[in-house]
Write a protein that holds these residues in place. Structure first.
Motif, PDB file in Angstrom:
ATOM      1  N   ARG A 178      43.906  32.678  53.441  1.00  8.51           N
ATOM      2  CA  ARG A 178      43.036  32.050  52.435  1.00  8.51           C
ATOM      3  C   ARG A 178      43.839  31.774  51.169  1.00  8.51           C
ATOM      4  NH1 ARG A 178      40.387  36.783  53.576  1.00  8.51           N
ATOM      5  NH2 ARG A 178      40.735  37.379  51.406  1.00  8.51           N
ATOM      6  N   LEU A 179      43.276  30.933  50.295  1.00  6.51           N
ATOM      7  CA  LEU A 179      43.926  30.590  49.041  1.00  6.51           C
ATOM      8  C   LEU A 179      44.181  31.828  48.189  1.00  6.51           C
ATOM      9  CD1 LEU A 179      45.001  28.565  46.968  1.00  6.51           C
ATOM     10  CD2 LEU A 179      42.642  28.220  46.196  1.00  6.51           C
ATOM     11  N   ASP A 180      43.199  32.733  48.104  1.00  2.68           N
ATOM     12  CA  ASP A 180      43.388  33.932  47.276  1.00  2.68           C
ATOM     13  C   ASP A 180      44.492  34.819  47.844  1.00  2.68           C
ATOM     14  OD1 ASP A 180      41.461  34.502  49.412  1.00  2.68           O
ATOM     15  OD2 ASP A 180      41.174  36.457  48.460  1.00  2.68           O
ATOM     16  N   GLN A 181      44.651  34.848  49.158  1.00  2.00           N
ATOM     17  CA  GLN A 181      45.737  35.626  49.750  1.00  2.00           C
ATOM     18  C   GLN A 181      47.092  34.995  49.431  1.00  2.00           C
ATOM     19  OE1 GLN A 181      44.052  35.391  53.755  1.00  2.00           O
ATOM     20  NE2 GLN A 181      43.857  37.631  53.791  1.00  2.00           N
ATOM     21  N   LEU A 182      47.143  33.672  49.501  1.00  2.00           N
ATOM     22  CA  LEU A 182      48.379  32.979  49.138  1.00  2.00           C
ATOM     23  C   LEU A 182      48.747  33.271  47.688  1.00  2.00           C
ATOM     24  CD1 LEU A 182      50.669  30.929  49.662  1.00  2.00           C
ATOM     25  CD2 LEU A 182      49.041  29.112  49.040  1.00  2.00           C
ATOM     26  N   GLN A 183      47.777  33.224  46.805  1.00  2.00           N
ATOM     27  CA  GLN A 183      48.046  33.486  45.390  1.00  2.00           C
ATOM     28  C   GLN A 183      48.536  34.914  45.175  1.00  2.00           C
ATOM     29  OE1 GLN A 183      44.181  32.206  43.991  1.00  2.00           O
ATOM     30  NE2 GLN A 183      44.980  30.209  43.348  1.00  2.00           N
ATOM     31  N   GLN A 184      48.007  35.861  45.935  1.00  2.00           N
ATOM     32  CA  GLN A 184      48.473  37.253  45.833  1.00  2.00           C
ATOM     33  C   GLN A 184      49.926  37.380  46.289  1.00  2.00           C
ATOM     34  OE1 GLN A 184      45.691  39.592  48.101  1.00  2.00           O
ATOM     35  NE2 GLN A 184      43.984  39.146  46.712  1.00  2.00           N
ATOM     36  N   ILE A 185      50.261  36.696  47.378  1.00  2.00           N
ATOM     37  CA  ILE A 185      51.642  36.717  47.884  1.00  2.00           C
ATOM     38  C   ILE A 185      52.594  36.138  46.835  1.00  2.00           C
ATOM     39  CG2 ILE A 185      53.195  35.676  49.596  1.00  2.00           C
ATOM     40  CD1 ILE A 185      50.769  35.833  51.576  1.00  2.00           C
ATOM     41  N   VAL A 186      52.197  35.022  46.236  1.00  3.12           N
ATOM     42  CA  VAL A 186      53.035  34.379  45.225  1.00  3.12           C
ATOM     43  C   VAL A 186      53.187  35.274  44.013  1.00  3.12           C
ATOM     44  CG1 VAL A 186      53.241  32.391  43.680  1.00  3.12           C
ATOM     45  CG2 VAL A 186      52.447  32.059  46.025  1.00  3.12           C
ATOM     46  N   THR A 187      52.108  35.928  43.600  1.00  3.75           N
ATOM     47  CA  THR A 187      52.159  36.817  42.432  1.00  3.75           C
ATOM     48  C   THR A 187      53.096  37.991  42.697  1.00  3.75           C
ATOM     49  OG1 THR A 187      49.917  36.196  41.805  1.00  3.75           O
ATOM     50  CG2 THR A 187      50.762  38.263  40.899  1.00  3.75           C
ATOM     51  N   ARG A 188      53.028  38.570  43.893  1.00  7.11           N
ATOM     52  CA  ARG A 188      53.934  39.683  44.221  1.00  7.11           C
ATOM     53  C   ARG A 188      55.386  39.220  44.223  1.00  7.11           C
ATOM     54  NH1 ARG A 188      49.946  41.063  48.029  1.00  7.11           N
ATOM     55  NH2 ARG A 188      51.135  40.139  49.736  1.00  7.11           N
ATOM     56  N   MET A 189      55.627  38.034  44.783  1.00  2.47           N
ATOM     57  CA  MET A 189      56.991  37.498  44.803  1.00  2.47           C
ATOM     58  C   MET A 189      57.482  37.260  43.384  1.00  2.47           C
ATOM     59  SD  MET A 189      58.344  33.804  46.088  1.00  2.47           S
ATOM     60  CE  MET A 189      57.647  33.121  44.573  1.00  2.47           C
ATOM     61  N   ALA A 190      56.627  36.675  42.536  1.00  3.42           N
ATOM     62  CA  ALA A 190      57.007  36.390  41.153  1.00  3.42           C
ATOM     63  C   ALA A 190      57.344  37.677  40.406  1.00  3.42           C
ATOM     64  CB  ALA A 190      55.884  35.627  40.448  1.00  3.42           C
ATOM     65  N   CYS A 191      56.570  38.719  40.638  1.00  2.39           N
ATOM     66  CA  CYS A 191      56.865  40.019  39.989  1.00  2.39           C
ATOM     67  C   CYS A 191      58.227  40.540  40.458  1.00  2.39           C
ATOM     68  CB  CYS A 191      55.778  41.044  40.344  1.00  2.39           C
ATOM     69  SG  CYS A 191      54.214  40.709  39.518  1.00  2.39           S
ATOM     70  N   GLY A 192      58.525  40.358  41.729  1.00  2.96           N
ATOM     71  CA  GLY A 192      59.824  40.780  42.257  1.00  2.96           C
ATOM     72  C   GLY A 192      60.979  40.007  41.631  1.00  2.96           C
ATOM     73  N   PHE A 193      60.698  38.761  41.211  1.00  5.56           N
ATOM     74  CA  PHE A 193      61.710  37.941  40.549  1.00  5.56           C
ATOM     75  C   PHE A 193      61.730  38.159  39.047  1.00  5.56           C
ATOM     76  CE2 PHE A 193      61.527  34.424  44.042  1.00  5.56           C
ATOM     77  CZ  PHE A 193      62.295  35.226  44.865  1.00  5.56           C
ATOM     78  N   GLY A 194      60.854  39.033  38.533  1.00  2.70           N
ATOM     79  CA  GLY A 194      60.825  39.323  37.113  1.00  2.70           C
ATOM     80  C   GLY A 194      60.025  38.352  36.283  1.00  2.70           C
ATOM     81  N   LEU A 195      59.137  37.596  36.932  1.00  2.00           N
ATOM     82  CA  LEU A 195      58.322  36.628  36.196  1.00  2.00           C
ATOM     83  C   LEU A 195      57.114  37.311  35.588  1.00  2.00           C
ATOM     84  CD1 LEU A 195      57.840  33.691  35.405  1.00  2.00           C
ATOM     85  CD2 LEU A 195      56.691  33.353  37.588  1.00  2.00           C
TER      86      LEU A 195
END
Length: 195
Positions: A178-195
């Motif tokens: 789902r869209l909300d799951q995709l957004q969660q994945i992106v948010t976790r990745m961004a945090c890992g990149f220091g965003l």
């Protein structure tokens, strides 16, 4: 952080780009820049009309995308001619926007990132948004109403999926979620990149 973002047609790359922008990244969208170059008054139009003829332009003066897409699928060598006009203009605007960005992360949303060897040396990380070809077809049909054959031709004209995945530092598999799951994945990745 200079983050390259790419993915095949219908992969959900634009949704991932918007999510990263909402998280505070500057977004430089190569497709949007290319569209601006080919809309009424765009700086690529005089050279396009000279190279391809006035019938390459729609009644409103913009690039007739449907006609050019058909011509390119029929004569693939025309793609390089069109890109030789548009890509230098897009590259200049990308450089201008990157120089003006003040955010700690710049996301370069570039469909042809893997095809162009110059990009890899300019980026800290490359993120590929991926999905199954059947999902690409279904999404593009729903979004654009294109025939299956047209979508398959567009997929074939892009970098092969395996080559895109091989170039990735990170892959977001955007299929069956789902869209909300995709957004969660992106948010976790961004945090890992220091965003």
């Amino acid at each position: 952080m200079r983050l390259g973002l790419t993915g095949g047609i219908g992969s959900g790359k634009s949704t991932v780009a918007r999510t990263l922008q909402n998280l505070g990244a500057a977004l430089i969208d190569a497709d949007a820049i290319a569209r601006a170059c080919t809309e009424p008054g765009g700086n690529a139009l005089p050279a396009i009309a000279q190279r391809f003829g006035r019938d390459a332009l729609a009644a409103d003066g913009s690039l007739d995308r449907t006609r050019m897409r058909s011509r390119i699928f029929e004569q693939p060598e025309l793609r390089q001619a069109l890109e030789s006009i548009v890509h230098p203009l897009v590259a200049d605007e990308i450089r201008r926007q990157a120089a003006a960005a003040v955010e700690p992360c710049i996301v370069f949303d570039i469909p042809l990132l893997v095809e162009s060897p110059r990009w890899r040396t300019q980026l800290d990380r490359v993120v590929v948004v991926d999905c199954l070809p059947a999902t690409q077809i279904a999404r593009v049909q729903a979004r654009n109403g294109w025939a299956t054959e047209t979508i398959e031709a567009a997929i074939r004209s892009q970098c092969p999926r395996t080559r895109r995945l091989a170039a990735a530092d990170a892959v977001i598999f955007n299929d069956g979620i789902r869209l909300d799951q995709l957004q969660q994945i992106v948010t976790r990745m961004a945090c890992g990149f220091g965003l």
